[in-house]
Design a protein around this motif. Structure first.
Motif, mmCIF file in Angstrom:
data_model
loop_
_atom_site.group_PDB
_atom_site.id
_atom_site.type_symbol
_atom_site.label_atom_id
_atom_site.label_comp_id
_atom_site.label_asym_id
_atom_site.label_seq_id
_atom_site.Cartn_x
_atom_site.Cartn_y
_atom_site.Cartn_z
ATOM 1 N N ASP A 210 0.823 -1.210 0.000
ATOM 2 C CA ASP A 210 0.000 0.000 0.000
ATOM 3 C C ASP A 210 0.862 1.266 0.000
ATOM 4 O O ASP A 210 0.579 2.225 0.691
ATOM 5 C CB ASP A 210 -0.957 -0.007 1.190
ATOM 6 N N LYS A 211 1.938 1.229 -0.786
ATOM 7 C CA LYS A 211 2.801 2.394 -0.993
ATOM 8 C C LYS A 211 3.388 2.926 0.311
ATOM 9 O O LYS A 211 3.473 4.130 0.529
ATOM 10 C CB LYS A 211 2.053 3.502 -1.724
ATOM 11 N N GLY A 212 3.807 2.015 1.177
ATOM 12 C CA GLY A 212 4.560 2.416 2.353
ATOM 13 C C GLY A 212 3.780 2.594 3.624
ATOM 14 O O GLY A 212 4.368 2.918 4.662
ATOM 15 N N LYS A 213 2.473 2.365 3.591
ATOM 16 C CA LYS A 213 1.682 2.573 4.811
ATOM 17 C C LYS A 213 1.876 1.417 5.807
ATOM 18 O O LYS A 213 1.994 1.642 7.009
ATOM 19 C CB LYS A 213 0.203 2.739 4.461
ATOM 20 N N THR A 214 1.891 0.192 5.299
ATOM 21 C CA THR A 214 2.129 -0.971 6.161
ATOM 22 C C THR A 214 3.199 -1.855 5.531
ATOM 23 O O THR A 214 3.382 -1.851 4.306
ATOM 24 C CB THR A 214 0.843 -1.798 6.360
ATOM 25 N N TRP A 215 3.882 -2.644 6.392
ATOM 26 C CA TRP A 215 5.018 -3.440 5.920
ATOM 27 C C TRP A 215 5.009 -4.832 6.541
ATOM 28 O O TRP A 215 4.494 -5.027 7.648
ATOM 29 C CB TRP A 215 6.329 -2.747 6.294
ATOM 30 N N GLU A 216 5.596 -5.775 5.838
ATOM 31 C CA GLU A 216 5.906 -7.096 6.365
ATOM 32 C C GLU A 216 7.283 -7.491 5.850
ATOM 33 O O GLU A 216 7.803 -6.880 4.906
ATOM 34 C CB GLU A 216 4.836 -8.113 5.951
ATOM 35 N N VAL A 217 7.880 -8.503 6.462
ATOM 36 C CA VAL A 217 9.238 -8.903 6.083
ATOM 37 C C VAL A 217 9.307 -10.418 5.976
ATOM 38 O O VAL A 217 8.665 -11.141 6.758
ATOM 39 C CB VAL A 217 10.270 -8.359 7.092
ATOM 40 N N PHE A 218 10.082 -10.903 4.990
ATOM 41 C CA PHE A 218 10.159 -12.329 4.704
ATOM 42 C C PHE A 218 11.615 -12.782 4.647
ATOM 43 O O PHE A 218 12.488 -12.067 4.126
ATOM 44 C CB PHE A 218 9.492 -12.639 3.362
ATOM 45 N N ASN A 219 11.868 -13.968 5.155
ATOM 46 C CA ASN A 219 13.208 -14.549 5.088
ATOM 47 C C ASN A 219 13.502 -15.044 3.670
ATOM 48 O O ASN A 219 12.586 -15.321 2.886
ATOM 49 C CB ASN A 219 13.334 -15.713 6.072
ATOM 50 N N THR A 220 14.776 -15.169 3.341
ATOM 51 C CA THR A 220 15.197 -15.686 2.043
ATOM 52 C C THR A 220 16.302 -16.721 2.241
ATOM 53 O O THR A 220 16.979 -16.724 3.280
ATOM 54 C CB THR A 220 15.735 -14.573 1.127
ATOM 55 N N PRO A 221 16.526 -17.586 1.243
ATOM 56 C CA PRO A 221 17.608 -18.564 1.324
ATOM 57 C C PRO A 221 18.936 -18.040 0.789
ATOM 58 O O PRO A 221 19.890 -18.812 0.614
ATOM 59 C CB PRO A 221 17.087 -19.705 0.442
ATOM 60 N N ILE A 222 19.014 -16.739 0.534
ATOM 61 C CA ILE A 222 20.234 -16.151 -0.020
ATOM 62 C C ILE A 222 21.360 -16.196 1.014
ATOM 63 O O ILE A 222 21.127 -16.005 2.214
ATOM 64 C CB ILE A 222 19.974 -14.703 -0.474
ATOM 65 N N VAL A 223 22.579 -16.413 0.547
ATOM 66 C CA VAL A 223 23.750 -16.478 1.421
ATOM 67 C C VAL A 223 23.827 -15.213 2.272
ATOM 68 O O VAL A 223 23.637 -14.100 1.785
ATOM 69 C CB VAL A 223 25.037 -16.689 0.591
ATOM 70 N N GLN A 224 24.094 -15.372 3.552
ATOM 71 C CA GLN A 224 24.129 -14.248 4.493
ATOM 72 C C GLN A 224 25.026 -14.595 5.663
ATOM 73 O O GLN A 224 25.521 -15.711 5.773
ATOM 74 C CB GLN A 224 22.713 -13.901 4.968
#
Length: 347
Positions: A210-224
């Motif tokens: 919604d263009k920055g009003k609310t956010w969520e975050v997801f994990n990834t399998p990328i090297v870290q």
């Protein structure tokens, strides 16, 4: 007979829904601008014109064979730019480090008309990485954390004013999690969505629908897990299908856990071509008009191409670049150390 007709109809249905693979066998690289600069942010207007923002305070428009250049100073200091975005009436450039200064450059379609400072942020940890616009009025820029969240600034009035979001409204970052200002491409935009790729000791994808009003975050399998590991670039074909690319900048040949795709808007990611070339790349883009089958990933080790949605890759050139932006289904601009080049991909 009925069985045969049904069987034939099923074959036709499957063949019509199978996306055709794309094939490029070479790339023609033509320099259009040479200078002693590190150029990580470009914004094409068409096949002959491209804006850029670089270090040493230099920004400009390459118009065919004509460079139209400016040097921007903040006080007595030359700023270093790695973020750029454009609307119909203006171009925006944002500097890294402290202070972060965002400029709006008026544009009448041919020439820059004025330069206006529209946002400034000071602080020891200030470092902005990339910038994009949803539409003519609304845009977003992303920076490294200065508190316990990524720095996010948003405009709702065409870039005239920008407001920084409170950490209360953003996902908390993990220790050592930040972002890479490698190619102005750790933000992807589609519709009202924006996806932000992080890296370092934690590499995840933040999403707003919604263009920055609310956010969520997801994990990834990328090297870290290390300072220079993680996602360097993200691109989305539509609201569901996207790709992330990166790796380990300190071990560019390492090709495990450095590329992945999603089919559900970034909620989950699946590694592709794992343990296969290419290794580290700093910028990835879907080729326009190829329904997600054609993908190009570039970085200092060279230019790589996939014609089957990322399952298989081949290297088209060992010439290194930082960033790539497509104009159409066969033409792009790429930038790197000391140059901007036009790329023509050939079948």
């Amino acid at each position: 007979m009925r069985f045969i007709l049904v069987f034939i109809a099923a074959l036709v249905f499957v063949s019509c829904n199978k996306k055709a693979e794309i094939e490029f066998n070479s790339v023609e690289i033509t320099p259009v601008f040479i200078d002693s600069l590190s150029i990580r942010a470009i914004q094409p207007l068409d096949e002959n014109r491209v804006w850029f923002a670089a270090d040493k305070g230099k920004v400009g428009l390459i118009d065919g064979d004509t460079p139209k250049l400016a040097i921007i100073k903040y006080g007595d200091s030359l700023l270093h730019f790695r973020s750029i975005a454009a609307t119909k009436e203006a171009v925006f450039v944002l500097s890294i480090s402290n202070p972060a200064v965002l400029y709006k450059i008026g544009f009448n379609g041919t020439e820059a008309t004025n330069i206006e400072e529209v946002y400034t942020e000071k602080g020891d940890n200030v470092f902005y990485d990339s910038m994009k616009f949803w539409n003519e009025q609304e845009g977003i820029a992303i920076g490294d954390p200065v508190e316990n969240c990524m720095s996010v600034i948003i405009t709702r009035d065409g870039g005239n004013t920008w407001e920084k979001l409170s950490c209360e409204n953003l996902p908390k970052v993990e220790k050592g999690e930040a972002a890479f200002a490698a190619s102005n491409s750790n933000i992807a935009i589609y519709g009202d969505n924006a996806w932000v790729a992080t890296g370092g000791k934690k590499s995840r994808v933040m999403r707003t629908a919604d263009k920055g009003k609310t956010w969520e975050v997801f994990n990834t399998p990328i090297v870290q897990g290390q300072a220079m590991t993680g996602i360097y670039s993200i691109d989305f074909l539509d609201e569901n299908n996207g790709i992330i690319f990166g790796g380990n900048w300190e071990d560019k040949a390492f090709n495990e856990g450095n590329k992945a795709v999603t089919k559900n808007g970034g909620k989950t990611w699946k590694l592709i071509a794992n343990g296969k070339e290419p290794g580290y790349r700093s910028s990835v883009k879907y080729i326009p008009g190829t329904e997600g089958q054609g993908i190009v990933a570039i970085g200092s080790p060279g230019i790589s191409f996939s014609g089957d949605g990322g399952k298989n890759w081949k290297q088209l050139s060992k010439e290194g670049f930082f960033a790539i932006e497509f104009v159409n289904d066969s033409t792009a601009f790429a930038s790197g150390n000391n140059r901007i080049s036009k790329l023509i991909f050939k079948r």
